[in-house]
Write an enzyme that holds these catalytic residues in place. Structure first.
Site, PDB file in Angstrom:
ATOM      1  N   HIS A   1       0.792  -1.229   0.000  1.00 26.98           N
ATOM      2  CA  HIS A   1       0.000   0.000   0.000  1.00 26.98           C
ATOM      3  C   HIS A   1       0.826   1.282   0.000  1.00 26.98           C
ATOM      4  CE1 HIS A   1      -3.892  -1.998   0.551  1.00 26.98           C
ATOM      5  NE2 HIS A   1      -3.291  -2.792   1.417  1.00 26.98           N
TER       6      HIS A   1
ATOM      7  N   GLN B   1      -9.839  -1.346   6.741  1.00 25.38           N
ATOM      8  CA  GLN B   1     -10.575  -0.776   5.612  1.00 25.38           C
ATOM      9  C   GLN B   1     -11.692   0.145   6.109  1.00 25.38           C
ATOM     10  OE1 GLN B   1      -9.273  -1.464   2.644  1.00 25.38           O
ATOM     11  NE2 GLN B   1      -7.875  -2.945   3.588  1.00 25.38           N
TER      12      GLN B   1
ATOM     13  N   GLY C   1       6.689 -11.024  11.373  1.00 23.02           N
ATOM     14  CA  GLY C   1       6.847 -11.352  12.778  1.00 23.02           C
ATOM     15  C   GLY C   1       5.771 -10.768  13.663  1.00 23.02           C
TER      16      GLY C   1
ATOM     17  N   HIS D   1       2.118 -10.032  12.103  1.00 22.53           N
ATOM     18  CA  HIS D   1       0.848 -10.558  11.606  1.00 22.53           C
ATOM     19  C   HIS D   1       0.713 -12.055  11.823  1.00 22.53           C
ATOM     20  CE1 HIS D   1       0.573  -6.649   9.586  1.00 22.53           C
ATOM     21  NE2 HIS D   1      -0.696  -6.923   9.346  1.00 22.53           N
TER      22      HIS D   1
ATOM     23  N   ASP E   1       2.178  -6.141   2.657  1.00 23.54           N
ATOM     24  CA  ASP E   1       1.031  -5.339   3.087  1.00 23.54           C
ATOM     25  C   ASP E   1       1.540  -4.036   3.697  1.00 23.54           C
ATOM     26  OD1 ASP E   1      -1.651  -4.732   3.372  1.00 23.54           O
ATOM     27  OD2 ASP E   1      -1.883  -5.793   5.269  1.00 23.54           O
TER      28      ASP E   1
END
Length: 320
Positions: free
Chosen positions: A6, A81, A188, A190, A213
């Protein structure tokens, strides 16, 4: 090859500004990401359209495609989101987004349990690669989505129900379906080392794609940041939505994921590289890159013995 990113370097890839796209893409290029997929987070539809148009206009040399993370996602599993921007699956909305991507549309994350989701996958599976994610499904609709043509699991384990002994959920279905590529965020944070190990052992190294991500604050250190419509707090390398404990993406680069794979999984570097390069290339049909072979594009990353990036080449040209 980072297929879910992103932003970075203080800029969001989905801000709607070409200058931000170039800045974020370059920040990852300098850390070795020679192929990048710009992920557009769920925002108001007009902002998602503008974001896609800006990515096209920027013509960043390492951006290979656009991934729409939404807007057809579960309210219960939306993660970071924007809640009021989530929409029910709709062909007109889909067409608006794909049209704005100007040929760069590559992937779309969708919650398969939403009314109309399976039909959308069946109709448009030839235009983009659909990914199951941000879903509250118990596994029933995920199985249907894969049968309908979806081929990816978006950041497996995150923003979806956990697997249990009676309800496999998206995790169990994706890990055991040989057709599916499983995205994993190996920062490490998520995923625990055990989750990363179980996933790669079950899916196999050939179906595992490590992604970042990464969000706009990647590379900036701890602090308070605002990008597009996201307000994020970063502390000790953990990015959360301000005032919550909801993870807001990561602040690591793909070279970090490679090092994590080597350390946690105990695999040699040549095997680990397929998790950050050749698997993604094969999955998305990039036949001219992803492996060191005669005739391929010379996108190269030189690593030190401790896996620190020492030099990057884009199509044979040094990046500096």
């Amino acid at each position: 090859m980072d297929t879910h990113c992103h932003g970075g370097g203080g800029a969001a890839l989905y801000s709607g500004e070409p200058e931000d796209v170039l800045r974020a893409a370059r920040s990852h290029l300098l850390h070795g990401t020679t192929s990048l997929v710009a992920s557009v987070a769920t925002m108001r539809l007009d902002r998602m359209v503008r974001a896609a148009e800006a990515i096209v206009a920027a013509k960043a040399p390492n951006i290979r495609g656009i991934h729409f993370e939404g807007p057809f996602l579960s309210q219960r599993r939306r993660g970071a989101q924007t809640a009021d921007a989530l929409l029910a699956p709709d062909e007109k909305v889909f067409d608006d987004l794909i049209g704005a991507a100007g040929g760069l549309a590559m992937a779309m994350t969708i919650a398969p349990e939403l009314p109309g989701a399976i039909e959308l996958i069946e109709r448009y599976r030839g235009e983009v690669t659909f990914a199951v994610g941000h879903t509250d499904d118990d596994g029933t609709w995920t199985r249907r989505a894969f049968d309908a043509g979806a081929r990816t699991a978006t950041h497996l384990f995150n923003a979806m129900p956990a697997m249990t002994h009676r309800q496999p959920g998206p995790v169990g279905i994706a890990l055991t379906d040989e057709r599916i590529a499983c995205e994993l965020i190996a920062d490490g944070i998520h995923l625990s080392p055990e989750a990363l190990t179980v996933a790669t052992r079950t899916a196999g190294l050939d179906r595992t794609i490590l992604v970042t991500d990464a969000m706009a604050a990647t590379g900036l250190g701890d602090g308070e940041y605002s990008y597009a419509d996201r307000h994020v707090h970063v502390r000790d390398g953990v990015a959360t939505l301000r005032g919550t404990d909801t993870l807001a993406g990561s602040v690591h680069v793909l070279a970090d994921a490679l090092a994590t794979a080597v350390r946690v999984l105990g695999i040699p570097v040549p095997q680990a590289t397929q998790l950050v390069a050749s698997n993604a290339a094969r999955h998305y049909g990039w036949q001219d890159r992803g492996t060191l072979a005669v005739g391929n594009v010379a996108d190269l990353v030189l690593l030190s013995p401790d896996l620190t990036v020492e030099a990057v080449y884009l199509a044979g040209t040094p990046v500096s």
